[in-house]
Design a protein around this motif. Structure first.
Motif, PDB file in Angstrom:
ATOM      1  N   VAL A 737      36.676  51.949  41.551  1.00 26.39           N
ATOM      2  CA  VAL A 737      37.640  51.306  40.872  1.00 26.39           C
ATOM      3  C   VAL A 737      37.855  49.805  41.858  1.00 26.39           C
ATOM      4  CG1 VAL A 737      39.765  50.951  39.982  1.00 26.39           C
ATOM      5  CG2 VAL A 737      38.512  52.770  39.417  1.00 26.39           C
ATOM      6  N   ARG A 738      37.929  50.360  43.147  1.00 21.79           N
ATOM      7  CA  ARG A 738      38.436  49.171  44.095  1.00 21.79           C
ATOM      8  C   ARG A 738      37.306  48.222  44.291  1.00 21.79           C
ATOM      9  NH1 ARG A 738      42.707  50.096  48.371  1.00 21.79           N
ATOM     10  NH2 ARG A 738      43.784  49.943  46.542  1.00 21.79           N
ATOM     11  N   ALA A 739      36.092  48.825  44.235  1.00 26.30           N
ATOM     12  CA  ALA A 739      34.898  47.797  44.501  1.00 26.30           C
ATOM     13  C   ALA A 739      34.840  46.862  43.561  1.00 26.30           C
ATOM     14  CB  ALA A 739      33.860  48.696  44.664  1.00 26.30           C
ATOM     15  N   ASP A 740      34.874  47.480  42.163  1.00 30.49           N
ATOM     16  CA  ASP A 740      34.793  46.466  41.035  1.00 30.49           C
ATOM     17  C   ASP A 740      35.904  45.461  40.680  1.00 30.49           C
ATOM     18  OD1 ASP A 740      32.259  47.184  40.021  1.00 30.49           O
ATOM     19  OD2 ASP A 740      32.928  48.521  38.485  1.00 30.49           O
ATOM     20  N   ALA A 741      37.122  46.150  41.166  1.00 30.20           N
ATOM     21  CA  ALA A 741      38.521  45.084  41.072  1.00 30.20           C
ATOM     22  C   ALA A 741      37.977  43.957  42.139  1.00 30.20           C
ATOM     23  CB  ALA A 741      39.621  45.836  41.662  1.00 30.20           C
ATOM     24  N   GLU A 742      37.375  44.120  43.374  1.00 32.07           N
ATOM     25  CA  GLU A 742      37.133  43.075  44.269  1.00 32.07           C
ATOM     26  C   GLU A 742      36.172  42.162  43.648  1.00 32.07           C
ATOM     27  OE1 GLU A 742      36.274  45.451  47.743  1.00 32.07           O
ATOM     28  OE2 GLU A 742      38.471  44.891  48.418  1.00 32.07           O
ATOM     29  N   ARG A 743      35.134  42.678  42.983  1.00 28.04           N
ATOM     30  CA  ARG A 743      34.314  41.755  42.280  1.00 28.04           C
ATOM     31  C   ARG A 743      34.846  40.959  41.076  1.00 28.04           C
ATOM     32  NH1 ARG A 743      31.387  46.824  42.416  1.00 28.04           N
ATOM     33  NH2 ARG A 743      29.758  46.703  43.984  1.00 28.04           N
ATOM     34  N   MET A 744      35.761  41.508  40.390  1.00 30.63           N
ATOM     35  CA  MET A 744      36.493  40.988  39.337  1.00 30.63           C
ATOM     36  C   MET A 744      37.359  39.570  40.104  1.00 30.63           C
ATOM     37  SD  MET A 744      37.307  40.880  36.072  1.00 30.63           S
ATOM     38  CE  MET A 744      37.301  42.392  35.215  1.00 30.63           C
ATOM     39  N   ALA A 745      37.977  40.026  40.988  1.00 28.46           N
ATOM     40  CA  ALA A 745      39.033  39.182  41.785  1.00 28.46           C
ATOM     41  C   ALA A 745      38.107  37.672  42.238  1.00 28.46           C
ATOM     42  CB  ALA A 745      39.664  39.775  42.782  1.00 28.46           C
ATOM     43  N   SER A 746      37.144  37.853  42.487  1.00 31.95           N
ATOM     44  CA  SER A 746      36.064  36.761  42.873  1.00 31.95           C
ATOM     45  C   SER A 746      35.213  36.420  41.688  1.00 31.95           C
ATOM     46  CB  SER A 746      35.309  37.073  44.056  1.00 31.95           C
ATOM     47  OG  SER A 746      34.299  38.223  43.626  1.00 31.95           O
ATOM     48  N   PRO A 748      34.402  33.878  38.942  1.00 30.95           N
ATOM     49  CA  PRO A 748      35.082  32.518  38.319  1.00 30.95           C
ATOM     50  C   PRO A 748      35.136  32.389  36.983  1.00 30.95           C
ATOM     51  CG  PRO A 748      32.808  32.330  39.184  1.00 30.95           C
ATOM     52  CD  PRO A 748      33.083  33.605  39.563  1.00 30.95           C
ATOM     53  N   MET A 749      34.307  33.405  36.295  1.00 32.48           N
ATOM     54  CA  MET A 749      34.306  33.341  34.830  1.00 32.48           C
ATOM     55  C   MET A 749      35.505  34.268  34.071  1.00 32.48           C
ATOM     56  SD  MET A 749      32.211  31.026  34.045  1.00 32.48           S
ATOM     57  CE  MET A 749      31.849  31.290  32.438  1.00 32.48           C
ATOM     58  N   ALA A 750      36.221  35.018  35.084  1.00 30.59           N
ATOM     59  CA  ALA A 750      37.094  35.976  34.638  1.00 30.59           C
ATOM     60  C   ALA A 750      38.238  35.413  34.251  1.00 30.59           C
ATOM     61  CB  ALA A 750      37.098  37.114  35.735  1.00 30.59           C
ATOM     62  N   PRO A 751      38.988  35.577  33.092  1.00 29.31           N
ATOM     63  CA  PRO A 751      40.132  35.223  32.810  1.00 29.31           C
ATOM     64  C   PRO A 751      41.462  35.593  33.818  1.00 29.31           C
ATOM     65  CG  PRO A 751      39.744  36.681  31.058  1.00 29.31           C
ATOM     66  CD  PRO A 751      38.411  36.360  31.965  1.00 29.31           C
ATOM     67  N   ALA A 752      42.598  34.885  34.050  1.00 31.88           N
ATOM     68  CA  ALA A 752      43.501  35.256  35.012  1.00 31.88           C
ATOM     69  C   ALA A 752      44.127  36.823  34.635  1.00 31.88           C
ATOM     70  CB  ALA A 752      44.725  34.301  34.987  1.00 31.88           C
ATOM     71  N   ARG A 777      50.822  47.499  48.977  1.00 31.85           N
ATOM     72  CA  ARG A 777      50.290  46.663  49.838  1.00 31.85           C
ATOM     73  C   ARG A 777      48.982  45.877  49.155  1.00 31.85           C
ATOM     74  NH1 ARG A 777      51.374  51.253  53.012  1.00 31.85           N
ATOM     75  NH2 ARG A 777      49.077  51.979  52.843  1.00 31.85           N
ATOM     76  N   TRP A 778      48.278  46.584  48.209  1.00 28.70           N
ATOM     77  CA  TRP A 778      47.076  46.318  47.634  1.00 28.70           C
ATOM     78  C   TRP A 778      47.623  45.042  46.657  1.00 28.70           C
ATOM     79  CZ3 TRP A 778      42.043  45.757  47.549  1.00 28.70           C
ATOM     80  CH2 TRP A 778      41.277  45.298  46.460  1.00 28.70           C
ATOM     81  N   LEU A 779      48.457  44.984  45.888  1.00 24.26           N
ATOM     82  CA  LEU A 779      49.192  44.104  45.108  1.00 24.26           C
ATOM     83  C   LEU A 779      49.560  42.993  46.011  1.00 24.26           C
ATOM     84  CD1 LEU A 779      51.328  45.751  42.318  1.00 24.26           C
ATOM     85  CD2 LEU A 779      48.941  45.168  42.247  1.00 24.26           C
ATOM     86  N   GLU A 780      50.327  43.080  46.994  1.00 21.18           N
ATOM     87  CA  GLU A 780      50.703  41.846  48.120  1.00 21.18           C
ATOM     88  C   GLU A 780      49.401  41.249  48.699  1.00 21.18           C
ATOM     89  OE1 GLU A 780      53.671  40.949  48.621  1.00 21.18           O
ATOM     90  OE2 GLU A 780      54.406  42.538  47.286  1.00 21.18           O
ATOM     91  N   LYS A 781      48.429  41.957  48.561  1.00 20.01           N
ATOM     92  CA  LYS A 781      47.024  41.200  49.257  1.00 20.01           C
ATOM     93  C   LYS A 781      46.939  40.132  48.095  1.00 20.01           C
ATOM     94  CE  LYS A 781      42.262  41.932  50.528  1.00 20.01           C
ATOM     95  NZ  LYS A 781      41.579  42.961  50.508  1.00 20.01           N
ATOM     96  N   TYR A 782      46.849  40.464  46.689  1.00 21.86           N
ATOM     97  CA  TYR A 782      46.419  39.528  45.734  1.00 21.86           C
ATOM     98  C   TYR A 782      47.562  38.942  45.024  1.00 21.86           C
ATOM     99  CZ  TYR A 782      41.721  41.226  46.333  1.00 21.86           C
ATOM    100  OH  TYR A 782      40.426  41.585  47.043  1.00 21.86           O
ATOM    101  N   ALA A 783      48.688  38.782  45.563  1.00 24.88           N
ATOM    102  CA  ALA A 783      49.875  38.525  44.873  1.00 24.88           C
ATOM    103  C   ALA A 783      49.804  37.172  44.094  1.00 24.88           C
ATOM    104  CB  ALA A 783      51.155  38.483  45.923  1.00 24.88           C
ATOM    105  N   GLY A 784      48.797  36.479  44.691  1.00 20.95           N
ATOM    106  CA  GLY A 784      48.513  35.038  43.949  1.00 20.95           C
ATOM    107  C   GLY A 784      47.846  35.058  42.667  1.00 20.95           C
ATOM    108  N   LEU A 785      47.277  36.438  42.214  1.00 24.85           N
ATOM    109  CA  LEU A 785      46.626  36.283  41.176  1.00 24.85           C
ATOM    110  C   LEU A 785      47.462  37.177  39.959  1.00 24.85           C
ATOM    111  CD1 LEU A 785      42.958  36.902  42.474  1.00 24.85           C
ATOM    112  CD2 LEU A 785      43.935  34.903  41.698  1.00 24.85           C
ATOM    113  N   LEU A 786      48.674  37.392  40.282  1.00 23.28           N
ATOM    114  CA  LEU A 786      49.322  38.277  39.552  1.00 23.28           C
ATOM    115  C   LEU A 786      50.341  37.781  38.583  1.00 23.28           C
ATOM    116  CD1 LEU A 786      49.609  41.335  42.005  1.00 23.28           C
ATOM    117  CD2 LEU A 786      48.122  41.057  40.380  1.00 23.28           C
TER     118      LEU A 786
END
Length: 954
Positions: A737-746, A748-752, A777-786
């Motif tokens: 799950v974490r590996a695919d979540a990191e792929r999703m976060a990067s 560019p075609m994925a909606p917010a 902590r994981w959410l804090e790392k990506y807070a700008g995308l939430l």
């Protein structure tokens, strides 16, 4: 009975119930002007103004006296009284139809809702068309025409309101939807629609109605709705119990104004609408005859398990069925289903179930269980064998189930009661013809000669109601005698050897109407016959250029039923149209239909990317067409690459709003290998179907094969990633799950919202594994995308889950925010999982009374949606609650039932510890026999007992 006057339609004079013909317009003008005065004298000057509107003849007064004298010959000399300066009518109370309606409305005030609804229905039934229809163009009547038309609208709204109050919201909803569509700026119609949607479990759609109405007013007029709409919206969001009423029973059903008797519940005589699980209702024209058949049908339903209403097309099976229903039945229109292998799954989807991992029959059996229920399957003739199998299995599995089917042939199920219906009796045929013809021509005269000609016309079409109505639509064009001659010649040419098969009369009448069309309109009708479940205006350019005028001609001819923005062909018309196409014509029409559905699927994906709440209701409305196109594109004649494109787009949207029938189709798209772009899309679609089925290993194989060959810039890659993340969560694989979540976060075609969802899924795996701090902590790392709460409620749901152990009160606030956000976006699934989380926190806070209520409500909601994983989660949570209340044995049995089902989700972290404690409390607790249905029933009974014990819980 004496003299009667009708103003609620063409002006009408009657004596003892028999209509008295009036010789000309002046008589109608005089009669109407005097009747509207309510027994008061009307000055001569007013009567002259009404007759000649300012252009008086030289001898106007003498002409007036002459007209009055002629009218007295019809009414009797003592009815029209000469008064100083004018004339008045001397009639008993109630002689004018407006007075009778006023009396009914006054009596309805203060009555119980069901009784009031019946009275208002009778009042509405007094309208025979537009008020004062044959004199409405006179300026003297303009204020009264406007008043009576508005009064009719108001009474219709009152009638619908009382039906909702009486617990018949599901039955009234199609009529309310039609009203709101016809009156886009009428606030009360939209308030009614919001409430009816809410009480029938479609709260997200109710909120969409509010927003759309507000936007329409603001954009078009720069104003806001009244405070009433804001107040209703607030009460819906807080689920105010006062808005909800119990479903009505047969004893308190409020019959609305009748409808015509034909196979389609909407006929050429008027529009109809449909709801997801109801017959198309909403007609306010009269219903003729069938009283003995109606009584026999109700008796058969009460006495037997399976009843089939059998008769030829157009004879009135569907309409008779809808008259027999009480509002609480599960109703499925099978004319919109075309894939025999998927009938059970299609029925499950039509009843609102999300998934059917064990198959459609099992899903339906779990949904119905042992509770009393009536399943109505309408138009079964083209799917007889799979329907026969489905009904047989459901009756065997569900002891409280009764089935009512309509078909041209019996089902041949054990214990089946067959009721056969034929044409209407001759008098009712003529009455139906004259009623419909009078609606379309104000000057239509109902006398002995008229009825003689009408009877001849009805005999020509074998007295089948649909054929009678189609013929009546042409009376205004040809006149009765010419219509009889043309129709007779047309049917004789079409069927020189007509015999006992009455179904041919309807087809022949349709064919006769078809031959009167412009050739371009004929071609359009034939091509539109490939549409299942209707179509909208955006379909037309795919079938013919400049097609809207042709559509208007088809609607005028009653070959297409209009309920803007939706249009549909009756099944008989569809079959006739398909018969004209031939192999090449059908291939071209189906290719055009597929192009329409591909364009529509592109719109759906755009809507899903933007979390537009329109997306999921729109998909549901076109599901029959989407499945029809997918079937065509999967066969030998369709373009399989186009089919892969369509399947992949439906996978993206359907993952959030699945349908069991569509899931079955998607799963069959699995390719033998995954190399070409089309095979990549097929693997993605099939992987989504397998995930929705709960076959996690196969889903992972297909999704991984698709993602390995899908380019990074592919516009659907984000959808495949998101579904694989969900699959990995269910399988309990946090690293994947974490590996695919990191792929999703990067990506560019994925909606917010998709990026935020992937990130949140990884955080949730930490929480479910016992380390919510790591998830934070994981959410804090990506807070700008939430920052996506304006799009959906997944981020607040995740925050609630992370805080559930450390700060449960704050967690409840986050769950409430999640539920509200998901409701705004029509995201039923995410809204329900937030409700599951909220129930868990209430249990662990020890707020027992609230927890009992929440568990009882949520387990029903997720069961009705067939959210299998969430049902088992609620069973386990309820077991926790029951153990805390001291009912250890039933708690242990519920946990054992969940353990025994391979479709129950994996349990991790603290949840595993809690369940181990319940298992340990009772030695060797056996699971409940009967699987999920038995577990849900046991939860309901145990929580009901606990709730009845009351105050001591908190």
């Amino acid at each position: 009975m004496g003299i009667g006057i009708g103003l609620l339609g063409p002006v009408e004079l009657s004596r003892d119930g028999a209509v008295i013909p009036l010789s000309g317009v002046p008589q109608r003008v005089l009669l109407a002007r005097l009747a509207l005065a309510g027994g008061r004298p009307v000055p001569v000057t007013d009567l002259i103004e009404a007759l000649w509107e300012g252009e008086q003849p030289d001898n106007a007064l003498g002409n007036l006296h002459s007209y009055v004298s002629r009218l007295r010959r019809c009414t009797g000399a003592d009815v029209i009284r000469r008064e100083p300066g004018g004339y008045r009518l001397d009639l008993p109370d109630g002689a004018v139809d407006t007075e009778r309606v006023e009396r009914l409305v006054e009596t309805a005030r203060g009555r119980e809702p069901a009784t009031a609804a019946g009275m208002l229905a009778e009042a509405l039934g007094a309208w025979r068309g537009d008020p004062l229809a044959d004199v409405a163009d006179r300026l003297a009547f303009a204020p009264e025409v406007a008043r009576l038309a508005e009064w009719r609208r108001h009474l219709r709204e009152e009638w619908l309101d009382r039906r909702v109050e009486a617990g018949a919201a599901a039955e009234a909803l199609p009529e309310i939807e039609a009203l709101a569509t016809a009156e886009p700026l009428r606030e009360r119609a939209h308030l009614l629609l919001m409430r009816a949607l809410h009480v029938t479990g479609r709260t997200p759609e109710a909120l969409v109605v509010a927003r759309a109405f507000r936007d329409r007013l603001a954009d078009g007029h720069g104003v806001d709705p009244s405070p009433l709409m804001g107040e209703l919206q607030r009460r819906i969001l807080t689920d105010d119990p006062a808005l909800r009423v119990p479903a009505r029973s047969a004893s308190d059903a409020a019959d609305g104004p009748g409808a015509s008797d034909e196979d389609a519940a909407s006929s050429p005589a008027g529009p109809a609408t449909e709801s997801g699980t109801g017959l198309r209702l909403g007609r306010v024209d009269r219903f003729f005859g069938r009283r003995e058949e109606l009584a026999a049908l109700r008796a058969a339903l009460a006495a037997g398990r399976v009843t089939t209403l059998v008769g030829p097309g157009g004879v009135g099976k569907t309409r008779l069925t809808s008259e027999a229903l009480t509002g609480g039945e599960l109703v499925v229109e099978l004319a919109e289903r075309s894939v025999p292998a998927d009938v059970a799954a299609a029925v499950a989807g039509a009843l609102g179930l999300r998934t059917a991992p064990r198959g459609g029959v099992a899903a339906l059996a779990e949904r119905i269980g042992a509770t009393p229920a009536t399943l109505v399957l309408d138009n079964c003739e083209h799917l007889l064998e799979p329907v026969r199998v489905l009904v047989g299995e459901l009756v065997a599995r569900c002891p409280g189930l009764r089935v009512l089917a309509t078909s041209r042939h019996r089902l041949d199920v054990a214990g089946e009661r067959v009721l056969r219906i034929g044409p209407l009796p001759a008098d009712d045929q003529v009455a139906l013809f004259c009623d419909r013809a009078a609606l379309l021509r104000a000057g239509f005269t109902d006398d002995a000669r008229t009825r003689e000609l009408a009877a001849a016309i009805c005999r020509l079409v074998d007295g089948l109601p649909l054929a009678v109505e189609l013929a009546a639509r042409r009376e205004a064009v040809f006149g009765l005698a010419h219509l009889r001659d043309r129709l007779g010649a047309g049917l004789n040419v079409l069927e020189p050897a007509r015999g006992g098969d009455r179904a041919t009369a309807v087809s022949a009448t349709v064919e006769w109407s078809y031959r009167l069309l412009d050739p371009a309109a004929q071609r359009l009708l034939d091509r539109l016959a490939v549409c299942r479940g209707g179509f909208t205006l955006d379909a037309l350019p795919h079938f013919a250029p400049d097609a809207e005028p042709l559509l208007a001609e088809l609607v005028d001819a009653s070959l297409i039923v209009a309920d803007p923005p939706r249009y549909r062909l009756l099944e008989t018309v569809r079959h006739v149209g398909l018969g004209h196409l031939g192999p090449d014509g059908e291939r071209q029409a189906r290719d055009a239909h597929a192009r329409w559905m591909l364009a529509f699927a592109d719109d759906l994906v755009r809507g899903a990317r933007e979390r537009d709440p329109w997306t999921y209701p729109a998909m549901r409305r076109e599901l029959a067409n989407l499945q029809e196109a997918l079937t065509w594109l999967s066969g030998g004649d369709g373009d399989r690459d186009d089919g892969a494109r369509l399947a992949a787009r439906l996978a993206v949207v359907g993952a959030d709003y699945p349908d069991p029938g569509l899931t079955e189709q998607l799963a069959r798209w699995a390719p033998e290998r995954v190399e070409t772009p089309g095979e990549v899309l097929r693997a993605f679609a099939a992987g989504t179907g397998e995930w929705l089925h709960g076959r996690l290993a196969e889903a992972d194989r297909l999704l991984t094969a698709a993602l390995d060959r899908m380019p990074a810039e592919h516009d659907l890659r984000w959808g495949a990633l998101l579904i694989r993340i969900s699959n990995e969560m269910f399988a309990g694989r946090p690293d994947a799950v974490r590996a695919d979540a990191e792929r999703m976060a990067s990506d560019p075609m994925a909606p917010a919202w998709a990026r935020a969802t992937g990130i949140c899924c990884s955080a949730l795996m930490d929480a479910y594994g016992g380390d919510p701090e790591a998830g934070g902590r994981w959410l804090e790392k990506y807070a700008g995308l939430l920052d996506t709460e304006h799009l959906d409620g997944f981020v607040p749901f995740t925050r609630g889950e992370l805080l559930a152990g450390a700060d449960p009160e704050q967690a409840l606030a986050w769950y409430d925010r999640s539920i509200a956000a998901n409701d705004r976006s029509n995201l039923t699934y995410t809204g329900h999982i937030a409700r599951v989380g909220r129930a868990a926190v209430l249990i662990r806070l020890g707020r027992r009374a609230e927890a009992i209520t929440a568990c009882r409500e949520v387990i029903v909601a997720v069961r009705d949606a067939n959210m299998t994983a969430q049902v088992w989660t609620m069973v386990r949570l309820s077991a926790e609650l029951l153990a805390d209340l001291g009912d250890a044995e039933i708690a242990a049995a519920l946990v054992a039932a969940a353990d025994a089902d391979p479709f129950a989700p994996a349990v991790m972290g603290p949840d595993r510890i809690r369940l181990d404690a319940i298992r340990a409390a009772v030695a060797a607790a056996p699971p409940l026999a009967g699987g999920m249905p038995a577990a849900v029933t046991a939860v309901g009974k145990a929580l009901a007992r606990a709730g009845a014990q009351g105050e001591g819980h908190d």
